[in-house]
Structure formats: structure tokens, C-alpha cells
Write an enzyme that holds these catalytic residues in place. Structure first.
Site, PDB file in Angstrom:
ATOM      1  N   GLU A  25       0.845  -1.209   0.000  1.00 29.03           N
ATOM      2  CA  GLU A  25       0.000   0.000   0.000  1.00 29.03           C
ATOM      3  C   GLU A  25       0.880   1.259   0.000  1.00 29.03           C
ATOM      4  O   GLU A  25       0.609   2.229  -0.691  1.00 29.03           O
ATOM      5  CB  GLU A  25      -0.917  -0.046   1.236  1.00 29.03           C
ATOM      6  CG  GLU A  25      -1.694   1.230   1.494  1.00 29.03           C
ATOM      7  CD  GLU A  25      -1.617   1.690   2.947  1.00 29.03           C
ATOM      8  OE1 GLU A  25      -1.236   2.860   3.174  1.00 29.03           O
ATOM      9  OE2 GLU A  25      -1.927   0.893   3.852  1.00 29.03           O
ATOM     10  N   GLU A  40      10.176   2.477   2.206  1.00 32.15           N
ATOM     11  CA  GLU A  40       8.849   2.356   2.819  1.00 32.15           C
ATOM     12  C   GLU A  40       8.714   1.118   3.697  1.00 32.15           C
ATOM     13  O   GLU A  40       8.023   1.147   4.703  1.00 32.15           O
ATOM     14  CB  GLU A  40       7.765   2.343   1.720  1.00 32.15           C
ATOM     15  CG  GLU A  40       7.662   3.634   0.955  1.00 32.15           C
ATOM     16  CD  GLU A  40       7.272   4.822   1.844  1.00 32.15           C
ATOM     17  OE1 GLU A  40       6.393   4.664   2.715  1.00 32.15           O
ATOM     18  OE2 GLU A  40       7.874   5.902   1.673  1.00 32.15           O
TER      19      GLU A  40
END
Length: 1030
Positions: free
Chosen positions: A101, A174
Site C-alpha cells: 500500500e 517504505e
């Protein structure tokens, strides 16, 4: 970007439903023209349904060549929303859906620049942009009121989800990576870094989160619900880049997608763009993502887990949590799910519910266990109930009470008034309009639709209520039978207990160290060299100027130059109390507010105002005891609340208003009853129930302390501003760590009566009409009744009996803008506000470190700048957005690995830097200082300034619901004319003015500043005598 572990109980209980009853709106009429079988841009219409109770028309479609599902809800609402949802069912706790995501939003084929998602925040007038990872789906929603903006954002979201770059360096940034503590020095030790890694480390400092997570994992152990979709910090480092790409290929496909649009923009335009830009490039596949049903157990199970100790607990021996969970049927059976969520509310909501009476009022614990009630976010729902803050020896007693309460409900059932109060709640929530209705709806239908349930059936609340009433009429034992079936005779029952371990955080850190050692031991010299080089490459990437010309953007010229005026009428009730009337399309609901000044309150009572507000509407009033009062509030209103407010003055930083805001709303037929309840609360509030008062104090204190891990940055910001203005100290008293600590102290008091006895003293200063103003938002047809009822209420409210001893404070009377002062949209007499100032006040610097056993920090730094009406305020507002987007995000989130960071300017003129779930502390404070140097040197372009302005206007022009229009004037004395002047000042902000305010207020030695930090032991700070460690 959010990580959702469980959704709210039920959307009419947790979110505002909105609806306008004006039938025949253009958007609905247009949607009703579609016919089943009609083909539009590669889609075929399969259903068209009018849903009058929500004033919307649902159009269901499917995509011909990929099978993608689509639902459009047409409604006369300008705040249009899009979302795409994928069923994501991981089978390990590496957090692959969560890392994905984050990573898909870091660049895509059409938009290859780094981080288009965060860049679009400043190139759009979006009212919402985010992404969420739930247990078994990932949702990407945005909303905006601008059609061109909608197309721009849709293009970015489609490209991000279906055609992401998924570069290895983005995965490193991330997700997780091994990197030297100082990436430029290969001699420093290797450590774990990464945004999701730090986010989840922070998430698991929250004991409520740990309990809820285990409850789901243990109750549904067969498949995807047995793992942590967000990722466990010790498993995230097992995720590889290859696995991430593979998960995307199998899960992010149109055949596994559900598209949702909402609002008044035409459907055809959406379908064409989605088909052309994404779906036309795919063939149908058979996604293998469905979740099998959980095999039911033949006997109950038990588990014990541990967590970190509560650093703020008053009683260290009472920190155990125990809960009992029951597996319920499949959520795609919409009526059964509706019935069980109602049954859950009847069992646990409010002082009249059986579990509240039996558990909360037993005094055995501090509050319900986390995730209490009905949870419909997994394929099979579950219900849980229990207590937190329990002594270990009382765990069995809690379990016995739960069993006994189920037996009692089987015997007695529920009173008609309880059921009516709950159905009234649904009725009023269907009429109450929220501005984020599209977001509420997409979140509400996501779990059921995810498992191929019918989202349209879910929205037909009117027919579900009717069917529920019919079941009760036909079978008075209808609800008892459900209790027997799902609770009494259900062997799929889990008892989960969680107790604190003093060494919990140490053990977690030890496990992380072992994991790190294991990873490092496997590295060859070549691997180590590669890690060092990759670290340098990532730093270079993060520092490189970005070419964002590929991204679509609105221009400053797309922003409306003027604001629409809100017409207000002010009249005097009982000859002297100003009442502001604002006629709005409120759909048959009346909104009433009263503001009472606290300027006469003695200083020693100030810390008790938040508690006074929290219990005032809960302890009984007039002839009603607390249970009867709760029942009347539920039956006749949408809620009655009081909250403390510190309102800054728009023209002077050292002047403010302090008071209590009373607010409530009701269906128009219940207005006399609601105002009668307020009359009794003002006239004869009860402060006698000492035992129940203790229950309320305990719940309040528990809730506050549970919120600290999640809101650490807000507590740091409040504390940092404490000594910069006279209002800052009051803010800390009302809503800072001082308030949390006071409440936790009260929770441990043996004589709670001494606190209860202070409350009647506060009423003398607050509950009178001498310093009161009121406001009503309702339809024009309701106004004459409202005027009559408010008049009656004000006449019943007494005069002040309090003596004012000013001490070192002085009062400034200030008229709010009105027709007589040149405001064209406000008619009637002027409202006088009593503001306070402290002539002896001198701002000074403080640095506070709250020691908390978290593995991450929350940092705040606050600087005193300029008030709202000063043109510099507008420049500082734009500067805060500019610094966040162009400097702090890169330095603190991308390079530093914090979950969030930024700068903001408050209405009170406080300029605040903050970071959230941050592995660093003093380095972050250095980044704040570097951000100021960057701004003073003017290292930004005109394009950067325009983007910051778009971002500021997106929040300035955020939609306001009919219930809240005119509130700025009522509370802050802000007229639309003043707001228009501020708007023009924002448009006028230039490169020169930004450099000037950076230097004038933020430069070293210019503005007085305060610093605060919440987090673990810190060697540097411990050695620095200028820091106060608490």
C-alpha cells in the site's frame, strides 16, 4: 497512510449519516435513467435501486472483459468520492499488503516521479486522500469538490494501483532495510530502518492494539485472520522485494477489484476514464484470494498474552485485561449482521445496558476491554466483551459475571424503551448530514462487499429497521433466541487475558537485536559493501530535486476568489442573551449550542473543568437518576455534550476566551424535550452519585492514557506551546499531559468525594445566563418553534451567584462583527465576548521530556508568531505547508524513517513543528532548525509556493455541513468579511513575504520557542540541564 486493523462497530453508531429528503434531485434522477443490461464504456449495468432513506440512487455494474465490480451512489452532494478496493489476504505477518500500500504510491508508469501520492496533496483541492490496509482488503479513497481535480486524482490513483513502478529503493524506504546508523559512515553499526517498520513498532506500543490483534488472530486461526496484515516488527524484515512484486501481480488485478464512486458528478465520465486508463489493458483472471469459512470449534479455548506496563497507571497491580469473544455468522447475511450489531449495542452501550451495569459498575476494572462489541470487519463477525484495568486475582470473577449476565439477558430480555432509543439513533443518524458521507459509505460497505455480499442490501436501512420491528412483533423472544444461539450455546468462544510484563519492551528490543544479528551474520563482505552503496544511493535519491512536471495539477486560478456568505440573524432571548439563528437545509434536525464563559472561575478549579464537562450530562438531573437521564438523551436527542474551550483572539496573541461549549441535536418533533433536558441540567444537575462518579472518572482516565501512544505528537505540541501565551498554560491544563496525569491520580484516590465536591462550585461559575450565548441551526420552517423553546430555556437559567476575584487576570470586552459593524450577512444586535488577558505574562522557553516506555518518539517544537488578522499569519500558514511538503517530509519521514512529520500554524498564531512515531529525537530537532535555514535562504520556486497555496485552500475551503455553518462567527467572532480579507492575504503571499516571515519569527533568537518530547530514555537530553525530565 492508515493501517486499519478493525473497523468501527456499525456506521450509524460511529459515523454521521447524511441525507437530504428533497426527492427528485438532479444526480438521482440522472442515475435512475440507467437500465439493467445497458452497456456504458465497457461496463454493463446490472441493477438500479432508489434508496430514499439516504437520498441516493445506487447503480451496480460489472466490467465486461475483466469482471471488475462497480458501485455508483448518485447523490446531490458536491463532495464526490472515488475508491478502489482489492481483496488482500496475506498468509504471514511480514506486512506485505501494508508495505505494498505504501510502495504503490511511490511512483507509477505514467507518473514515474518519486512519491506522486504526497506530491498530489499539494497539487489538488482534495477534501480527503489516503489509503488503508485492513485485515483482508486494501482501500484507496479520495474525495474532492472539483471535477477537473477528480479526473486528475483518478488518473494518479489508477496508475498507482494498477501500474506501479515498485522500485527496490522505494521498497527499502517504505518497508524495511539494513542501513548504517549514519549512512555516510560504514564504520557505524547496521540497523533496521523503514517507514512501515517504524510505524508498526509504534503501533505495538499500544496495549489496546495488541489485545485486539490477538483477539482476531486467536478467534479466527485458520487462514488470513491468524496473521497481522499490517506486519509485525519482527517479521517485516523477512519480506523480500520479489515477494512484494508477486503479491501485487496476484492481488492488484481488476478481476480482484471493486470500484466505488459517490456524489453528483456524472457516472459515464468515471466509467470511460477507468476503462480507458486501466481496465482495457487487462484480461479476466480467476483471483485466488477468497477467504474460506472458519472451521467452528467444538469447545471453548483460552489464551494468555503479555504487554508493556502502563507507565501512567495509578495502581500497578490492576493492569490485566480479560475478554471473551464469540464467533458469529458470515457478514454477507446482511439482515443477521444488522440484527447482531443492534443486539451488541443493546448489550454494551450506555448505563442501561446489561454488560455496562454488570461489568463497568462492578468496580473490578477501569473500562471495557478493547474492541468491545460487534466486529463486522472479518468474513465471519465476532462479538467480544470484557474489562481492562483488572487485578489478576479478579479475572475469574469477570468471567463469571459475563456468563451470569448472558443468563440474565436470556431471562429478562430488553425493555421496549431501550430498543426504541436504539432505533431512534438510527433514524436521527440517517437524517444528520456529514460532509464525508461518501467516505463513511465506502468504509461501511467494504468488508461485506469484499466477500461478495450485496452492498446495496446493506444500504437499505429503512427496510432493515422495518424487518427488525416485524421480527420483534411476531416473536417477543426474538433477541433472547439470538443471545441463546450465539452466546449461551456457542462453543466457538475464546477467553483472552493480557497482563503486563515489566520487561516487555526490553524483551521486544532483545528480540529485535537478535533478528538484526541473524540478518548481519548471513552477510558476506560483498553484501555489506552493497548495503553501504545502496544506502548512499537511497540518500542521493531522497535528496535529489524532483521533476514533477509529469503530474497533473490544478492552478491557483482554479481556486474560487471569494467565499459564499452565510446569513446569520442575532436576537436577544430574555432581553439580554444573544442567540444566533442560522437557517440551513438540516433535513428536519435542529442543532442547538450554548457557550458559557469561564472567566470568573478560580484558578484552583481550572484543572477539573474537563472532568466537569465529561460527567455533567451523565450523573442525572432534576428528578432523573443517571440511568433515566441516559435513556431520555438516547430517546429524544442525537447526543448532549459539554466540552471545555480555549478560544484565541484573532488580533492579539495574549488575549483569549475560556468557556464551556454545550452542544446537542434532535429531530424537530423532539425539540421541546431536548430543551427541557438542558433546562434541568442547568437548573438542577446531580452530583450525589459518588460510586457512579468513580466509575466515570476511571473510564475517562483509562481512555485518556490509552490514547497517548496514538496521539503522542499532539501532547508534545500542546506542551511545547505551554509557556508561550497565557492561553497555552490553560490548553495544557485542559488537554495536555498534565490533564492525563491528574486523571490517573484521581483514579487512584481512596476518597473520590473530595473531587466530586468541587463540581457544584464550578456550576456556580458556568451554568448561568450572565455570560452565555446560544446558537441554533435549523430549517427556516423550524425557526419559530426554536425561538420559542430557546426563550423558555434562557428564562429558566439562573443568574450568576459567583463572585469574581480577578487576581492577576483582566477582562476585555470585545464585540463580535454584526450588521451594525458593517457585516452584510449578519443582522441584529452585537454579541459581546468577555476575553481574558494577563498583563503580568511574559513568554519564556521551556524544554520538557516525558519519559515513556515507547520504542519511538513524538517530538514537538512551538514558536510564537502572529495572530490571525496579521497579514504575516497568511504567509506563515503557506510557509508551514511549504516546509512540510518540500523539506520536512523528505528529511524526517523518507530519510529518518518516522511515520509522520510536518509544520502547522494554529489559529492562535503558534507555529509548530512535529514528528510522529519517530526513531530519532534530537536529530529531528536539528531537522526543524535546518527547515528554517532552508526557508530563510528562499530555496523554493514559484511552483512550490503555488502548490502550498493549493494545499492551504484545500483545508480553508473544506466542505462545512449545514449543522456547523456560522460556527466560526459564534465561537471565534469571525465574520465572512474577516475570512475574505484573510483569503486575499493568502492569495497575496509571495516568495519575498515567505523569506521575510521565516527570518522575522523563526530565525534563531527571534521568536520565543518551546520544545517537548514523549519517548524513551535519552542520554543526550539527560546530560542537558536545560531539559526538564518528567
Amino acid at each position: 497512510m492508515g493501517n486499519v486493523v478493525s473497523c468501527e462497530n456499525c456506521f450509524w453508531c460511529s459515523a454521521s449519516l447524511g441525507a437530504r429528503r428533497r426527492r427528485g434531485t438532479a444526480a438521482c434522477e440522472r442515475a435512475l435513467q440507467h437500465e439493467v443490461g445497458e452497456r456504458i464504456h465497457g461496463f454493463t449495468v446490472s441493477q438500479v435501486t432508489d434508496i430514499p432513506e439516504l437520498s441516493l440512487t445506487a447503480v451496480k455494474l460489472s466490467h465486461d472483459s475483466t469482471g471488475a465490480k462497480y458501485l455508483h451512489l448518485a447523490r446531490e452532494d458536491t463532495n464526490n468520492l472515488f475508491s478502489v478496493q482489492f481483496r488482500t489476504t496475506p498468509l504471514d505477518s511480514t506486512g506485505v499488503p501494508h508495505v505494498l500500500e505504501h510502495t504503490v504510491l511511490c511512483g507509477s508508469q505514467k507518473y514515474p516521479c518519486r512519491d506522486p501520492f504526497f506530491k498530489m496533496l499539494n497539487r489538488s483541492l482534495s477534501t480527503f486522500m489516503n489509503a488503508f490496509t485492513a485485515s483482508d482488503y486494501t482501500l484507496y479513497p479520495f474525495s474532492t469538490q472539483n471535477p477537473k481535480d477528480f479526473q486528475n486524482l483518478l488518473s494518479v490513483y489508477l496508475d498507482a494501483t494498477f501500474f506501479p513502478c515498485l522500485r527496490e529503493l522505494d521498497f527499502w524506504q517504505e518497508g524495511w532495510r539494513l542501513e548504517h546508523e549514519n549512512p555516510r559512515d560504514p564504520q557505524t553499526p547496521l540497523t533496521f530502518k523503514g517507514v512501515v517498520f517504524n510505524e508498526m513498532k509504534g503501533a505495538f506500543t499500544d496495549n489496546e492494539r495488541i489485545f485486539s490483534q490477538h483477539l482476531q488472530n486467536r478467534l479466527l486461526p485458520d487462514h488470513t485472520y491468524s496473521v497481522i496484515s499490517g506486519g509485525h516488527p519482527l517479521c517485516i524484515p523477512d519480506l523480500t522485494w520479489e515477494q512484494l512484486k508477486q503479491f501485487h501481480a496476484t492481488h492488484y488485478h481488476p478481476s480482484n477489484a471493486r470500484f466505488f464512486t459517490y456524489g453528483n458528478f456524472p457516472l459515464e465520465q468515471h466509467l470511460r476514464q477507468i476503462h480507458e486508463e486501466a481496465l482495457s489493458k487487462f484480461e479476466k483472471i480467476k483471483p485466488n484470494t477468497s477467504v474460506p469459512t472458519q472451521k467452528p470449534w467444538d469447545k471453548p479455548r483460552e489464551f494468555q498474552i503479555t504487554c508493556g506496563p502502563d507507565a501512567l497507571a495509578a495502581d500497578s497491580s490492576k493492569q490485566t485485561t480479560v475478554g471473551v469473544g464469540f464467533l458469529l455468522p458470515d457478514i454477507t447475511d446482511t439482515f443477521e449482521a444488522f440484527t447482531l450489531s443492534l443486539l451488541s449495542s443493546l448489550l454494551i452501550s450506555g448505563p442501561n445496558s446489561p454488560f455496562y451495569k454488570a461489568l463497568i459498575e462492578s468496580g473490578l476494572g477501569t473500562d471495557f476491554s478493547p474492541d468491545v462489541g460487534y466486529n463486522g470487519s472479518t468474513r465471519e463477525a465476532y462479538f467480544s466483551v470484557g474489562l481492562q484495568g483488572v487485578a489478576e486475582q479478579d479475572v475469574q470473577a469477570v468471567r463469571d459475571i459475563i456468563d451470569r449476565t448472558i443468563e440474565e439477558v436470556l431471562q429478562k430480555g430488553f425493555e421496549d424503551d431501550q430498543i426504541e432509543a436504539l432505533l431512534h439513533k438510527i433514524e436521527i443518524q440517517m437524517k444528520h448530514q456529514s460532509v464525508s458521507f461518501g467516505l463513511t459509505l465506502t468504509s461501511y460497505i467494504a468488508p461485506c462487499w469484499n466477500h461478495d455480499g450485496d452492498p446495496v442490501e446493506l444500504l437499505k436501512l429503512g427496510s432493515q429497521v422495518a424487518r427488525f420491528r416485524q421480527c420483534l412483533r411476531e416473536n417477543p423472544e426474538f433477541l433472547q433466541e439470538k443471545v441463546k444461539q450465539y452466546f449461551k450455546n456457542n462453543p466457538h468462544k475464546l477467553t483472552l487475558s493480557m497482563k503486563p510484563d515489566d520487561k516487555y519492551f526490553e524483551k521486544q528490543a532483545q528480540k529485535e537485536t537478535e533478528k538484526l544479528k541473524q540478518k548481519i551474520d548471513c552477510l558476506s563482505p560483498k553484501d555489506k559493501k552493497q548495503i553501504y552503496e545502496k544506502g548512499l544511493e537511497l540518500q542521493t535519491q531522497q535528496s535529489k530535486a524532483q521533476d514533477t512536471s509529469c503530474l497533473p495539477a490544478l492552478k491557483v486560478s482554479d481556486i474560487e476568489p471569494t467565499i459564499p456568505l452565510t446569513h446569520l440573524e442575532v436576537a436577544l432571548a430574555a432581553g439580554e442573551t444573544p442567540v444566533q439563528y442560522c437557517a440551513q437545509p438540516t433535513n428536519g434536525v435542529v442543532y442547538f449550542r450554548a457557550f458559557c464563559s469561564l472567566h470568573t472561575l478560580p484558578e484552583e478549579l481550572r484543572p477539573y473543568v474537563p472532568l466537569f464537562c465529561s460527567v455533567l450530562t451523565k450523573l442525572g438531573c432534576g428528578l432523573l437518576d443517571y440511568r433515566q437521564q441516559a435513556q431520555q438523551i438516547e430517546l429524544k436527542t442525537g447526543g448532549m455534550a459539554a466540552s471545555p474551550h480555549v478560544i484565541p483572539d484573532g488580533t492579539h496573541l495574549d488575549v483569549y476566551e475560556q468557556g464551556v461549549l454545550f452542544s446537542s441535536f434532535c429531530l424537530d418533533r423532539n425539540l421541546p424535550d431536548m430543551m427541557q433536558l438542558w433546562s434541568e441540567i442547568f437548573h438542577s444537575p446531580c452530583f450525589e452519585e459518588e460510586e457512579y462518579f468513580r466509575v466515570l472518572v476511571t473510564m475517562s482516565a483509562q481512555e485518556l492514557s490509552n490514547g497517548v501512544p496514538d496521539s503522542g505528537h499532539l501532547y508534545a505540541m500542546v506542551r511545547a506551546g505551554r509557556t508561550l501565551t497565557p492561553a497555552g498554560d490553560l490548553q495544557e491544563t485542559f488537554s495536555g499531559m498534565d490533564q492525563v496525569k491528574l486523571m490517573k491520580r484521581m483514579m487512584g484516590m481512596s476518597d473520590i468525594g473530595q473531587v466530586l465536591r468541587k463540581l457544584p462550585r464550578i456550576t456556580k461559575h458556568v451554568l448561568n445566563r450572565d455570560n452565555m450565548r446560544c446558537s441554533v441551526n435549523a430549517t427556516p420552517q423550524q425557526m419559530s418553534l426554536a425561538e420559542k423553546e430557546v426563550e423558555k430555556f434562557v428564562q429558566n437559567v439562573g443568574r450568576s451567584k459567583a463572585e469574581w476575584k480577578p487576581g492577576h487576570l483582566s477582562v476585555v470586552e470585545k464585540p463580535a462583527p454584526s450588521g451594525s459593524s458593517g457585516s452584510t450577512h449578519i443582522s441584529g444586535p452585537r454579541v459581546l465576548r468577555k476575553l481574558i488577558t494577563d498583563p503580568t505574562f511574559k513568554p519564556h522557553q521551556t524544554k520538557t521530556h516525558f519519559l515513556l516506555p515507547f520504542p519511538v518518539n513524538h517530538v514537538g517544537e512551538c514558536v510564537r508568531t502572529a495572530p490571525y488578522t496579521d497579514p504575516d499569519h497568511a504567509s506563515l500558514k503557506v510557509l508551514a505547508r511549504l516546509m512540510t511538503a518540500k523539506f520536512l517530509h523528505t528529511e524526517i519521514r523518507e530519510k529518518g524513517g518516522a511515520y509522520g512529520a510536518g509544520a502547522r500554524l494554529g489559529h492562535d498564531g503558534m507555529f509548530t513543528f512535529y514528528s510522529y512515531r519517530d526513531p530519532h529525537s534530537t536529530e529531528t530537532l536539528q531537522s526543524f532548525a535546518k527547515a528554517v535555514d532552508w526557508a530563510k535562504a528562499g530555496r523554493f520556486t514559484q511552483q512550490d509556493i503555488d502548490e502550498a497555496k493549493l494545499s492551504v485552500f484545500a483545508s480553508v475551503d473544506a466542505p462545512v455541513p449545514p449543522s456547523d455553518r456560522g460556527l466560526d462567527h459564534f465561537l471565534y467572532g469571525l465574520s465572512d468579511e474577516l475570512k475574505q480579507v484573510h483569503r486575499e492575504q493568502l492569495f497575496a503571499v509571495s516568495h519575498d513575504s515567505l523569506v521575510a516571515v521565516s527570518d522575522k519569527y523563526l530565525g534563531v533568537g527571534r521568536g520565543t520557542r518551546g520544545l517537548a518530547l514523549l519517548g524513551p530514555e535519552n542520554a543526550k537530553i539527560a546530560k542537558d540541564p536545560s531539559w526538564i525530565v518528567r
